[in-house]
Write an enzyme that holds these catalytic residues in place. Structure first.
Site, short mmCIF file in Angstrom:
data_model
loop_
_atom_site.label_atom_id
_atom_site.label_comp_id
_atom_site.label_asym_id
_atom_site.label_seq_id
_atom_site.Cartn_x
_atom_site.Cartn_y
_atom_site.Cartn_z
N ASP A 264 11.76 1.69 -7.24
CA ASP A 264 12.15 0.34 -7.30
C ASP A 264 13.60 -0.07 -6.92
O ASP A 264 14.44 0.74 -6.82
CB ASP A 264 12.14 -0.25 -8.64
N GLU B 3 10.69 0.46 -2.50
CA GLU B 3 10.62 -0.74 -2.21
C GLU B 3 12.00 -1.37 -1.77
O GLU B 3 13.01 -1.02 -2.66
CB GLU B 3 10.20 -1.48 -4.02
C1 NOJ Z 1 12.32 -5.23 -8.19
C2 NOJ Z 1 11.03 -5.71 -9.07
O1 NOJ Z 1 9.99 -5.83 -8.16
C3 NOJ Z 1 11.52 -6.80 -9.78
O2 NOJ Z 1 10.16 -7.20 -10.41
C4 NOJ Z 1 12.54 -6.30 -10.51
O3 NOJ Z 1 13.00 -7.71 -11.19
C5 NOJ Z 1 13.50 -5.80 -10.16
N1 NOJ Z 1 13.37 -4.84 -9.01
C6 NOJ Z 1 14.53 -5.26 -10.72
O4 NOJ Z 1 14.25 -4.01 -11.51
#
Ligand code: NOJ
Ligand code: MG
Length: 598
Positions: free
Chosen positions: A229, A298
């Site tokens: 993430d 991501e």
């Molecule tokens: C990316 C995630 O997809 C999102 O939902 C989240 O708020 C942020 N990272 C923080 O972890």
């Protein structure tokens, strides 16, 4: 008329559905052609009637997912969490939040998935922890070795003795400064997201060691991949330099007020991926079962920075270009056939040779595909993305064309939206895409026996639901399922890709492989009918046969159309094949049931 080519593909579709064909695809690993189905656990399926989705709920639906053709599920965070940011604020990476179940439930889920041939991928949130995490509490109290686990700074003392944060860095959740003062520690800590989500300090080797332990722990429990993430945000400038103004005409507390040259896309993020990749490689070598465990990244950033993750060892750096490009989101008005072709071609051009492409059309952070582009374009995107080479990611509900749900300002809890205020919160809130999965037309859309659920059910559930689409002659779900079966053919896995824009309104792409029935996807982006020639796809026969057509189309399976002149109605989406395929010879024994030459 149903001719031999479509019959043969129908046989293939059926045979694959019935599990009769063991597909062997060259040297490819399981993940290189998989479809990743993203599950938002809080709203997927509630098994115990408390109105909140849970792990047992997911397990109960694995058979359905298998029936849809899904072989990989990615489950968004279900770890212990105070749920400030729906579980992306983790307070214990190795524990499951009781709201979702127990470790035993998780093990059951993995075991059942394994029986069905489904791989489980988890969401790992390395950038930050909840301030409820033990590490943070110990760090705040300056207890070794946790003292430097987070990004602490004493700030700057003015001449008049007032203290202020070390620099102008802003929170991505639009709350102003990304620095929060701790009385206990007498220092500021950095939080890119909500102030209860503190950024870990990756310049501390011990933190990197901790991440490896977390990765190993879940791989040992039978997980086959992790989605890393918020990758662009792991490291920040070691010198804490101020960021320049972006020049945008927006309030100074909003993230986009600055240009994030010192807090985003730092090269150290990539070096960390290399460290993790080595860790994965070691794990795979030890497991020695021929099945690679893999890493997704991501990163909402530009194509250069997204594809750079490949070079540092990410197996799948999410390709978000169908959703947004450099922060500019696409909708029906801003996307076009040329834009679609460009996204595909550019990704393939930027990707290192031999890497696996991937395509994302929706997730839990962005408006639903059907809402962004209009419901009439659902099949269009599903056909295109499912029949592109590589990996496709599907956000739960997009396969039935679920739409955003209206959530009022009073009901809104998403911190990213709450900080913006009632006038513009809806442009930021992610709750409209996180409402319960619409299984059927019963209580709470079949999501829960409880009438009170975690986020309200979309009112359209009575007609827009999975059961209705399973019962209908034609539906988004049936089209999705059929496209999934075509996706499992060798031509869709290994065939060459050609993309083409015809006129202004039509996008077409082919998948071709010697000895296999070819596939041709054709869409009409405009609302009006258009007649075009597909003669540029000269390897296809003069007569083409319809394999799939969008729900509004008059075409049906087995219809034949002329390659040189085909009339597509507005928003049409078709998958075609050659009707004359006798010039192909079948050499691949693994496709034996597909052959139909007496
Ligand atoms: C990316 C995630 O997809 C999102 O939902 C989240 O708020 C942020 N990272 C923080 O972890
Ligand atoms: Mg429950």
């Amino acid at each position: 008329m149903v001719t031999s080519a479509s019959r043969r593909l129908a046989v293939a579709i059926f045979a694959i559905a019935a599990g009769l064909v063991l597909q062997v695809h060259g040297e490819k690993q399981w993940w290189q052609t998989t479809t990743v189905y993203q599950i938002w656990p809080r709203s997927f399926k509630d098994s115990d009637g408390d109105g909140i989705g849970d792990l047992n709920g997911i397990t109960s639906k694995l058979e359905h997912l298998n029936d849809m053709g899904i072989e990989t599920i990615w489950i968004s965070p279900f770890f212990k969490s105070p749920l400030v940011d729906s579980g992306y604020d983790v307070s214990d990476y190795l524990a499951i939040d009781p709201m979702y179940g127990t470790l035993e439930d998780f093990d059951n889920l993995v075991a059942r998935a394994k029986e069905l041939g489904i791989k489980v991928v988890l969401d790992y949130v390395p950038n930050h922890t909840s301030t409820e995490h033990e590490w943070f509490k110990l760090s705040e109290a300056s207890v070794a070795p946790y003292t430097d686990y987070y990004v602490w700074h004493e700030g700057i003392l003015d001449e008049n003795g007032t203290r202020r944060p070390p620099n102008n860095w802003l929170s991505l959740f639009n709350s102003g400064s990304a620095w929060e003062w701790s009385d206990k520690r007498q220092a500021y800590y950095y939080h890119l997201f909500e102030k209860r989500m503190a950024d870990l300090n990756f310049r501390n080797e011990l933190v990197i060691q901790e991440t490896k332990k977390v990765i190993t722990y879940w791989l040992d429990r039978g997980v086959f991949g992790l989605r890393m993430d918020a990758m662009p945000h792991i490291y920040e400038d070691a010198e804490f330099r101020d960021e320049p103004l972006s020049g945008r005409d927006i309030p100074a507390n909003e993230y986009m007020y600055l240009n994030h040259i010192y807090t985003k896309d730092l090269i150290e993020n990539y070096e960390l991926i290399r460290i993790w990749r080595d860790h994965f490689d070691e794990y795979n070598a030890k497991a020695n079962d021929g099945l690679e465990r893999i890493m997704f990244t991501e990163a909402f950033t530009d194509i250069y920075m997204m594809t750079l993750y490949y070079h540092y060892g990410a197996h799948i750096p999410f390709n978000f270009l169908f959703i947004t490009n450099n922060g500019i989101g696409y909708n029906a008005a801003t996307q076009s056939p040329a834009g679609i072709k460009n996204i595909i071609d550019e990704w393939l051009r930027h990707m290192p040779e031999g890497a696996t492409p991937n395509w994302v059309i929706g997730n839990h952070d962005r408006a639903r595909m059907a809402t962004r582009f209009g419901s009439e374009k659902i099949d269009m995107f599903n056909f295109i993305l499912l029949l592109l080479p590589g990996v496709m990611t599907v956000y739960n509900g997009d396969e039935i064309g679920m739409t955003n749900t209206y959530i009022s300002w009073e009901e809104t809890r998403d911190p990213e939206a709450c900080n913006i205020g009632p006038d513009r919160y809806h442009a930021f809130s992610r709750e409209p895409v996180r409402t319960p999965f619409q299984w059927d037309d019963s209580t709470s859309a079949g999501f829960s026996t409880n009438t009170t659920v975690y986020l309200k059910v979309n009112e359209n559930y009575r007609t827009l639901n999975l059961a209705a689409q399973k019962a209908a002659d034609k539906s988004h779900y049936k089209n999705f399922q059929a496209a999934m079966r075509l996706r499992n053919t060798t031509v869709a896995k290994d065939g060459a890709l050609k993309t083409l824009v015809i006129g202004e309104d039509v996008f077409a792409m082919s998948r071709e492989l010697d000895g296999h029935d070819p596939l041709l996807v054709v869409i009409n982006w405009s609302k009006s009918p258009v007649t075009v020639s597909l003669d540029d796809f000269s390897n296809f026969s003069e007569k083409l046969e319809v394999l799939l057509s969008d729900v509004n189309s008059d075409f049906k399976f087995g219809d034949t159309v002329s390659r040189s002149s085909i009339t597509l109605q507005g928003n049409a989406a078709l998958v075609l094949t050659s009707s004359d395929i006798t010039r192909f010879h079948y050499s691949d024994a693994s496709e034996a049931p597909v052959q139909h030459h007496p």
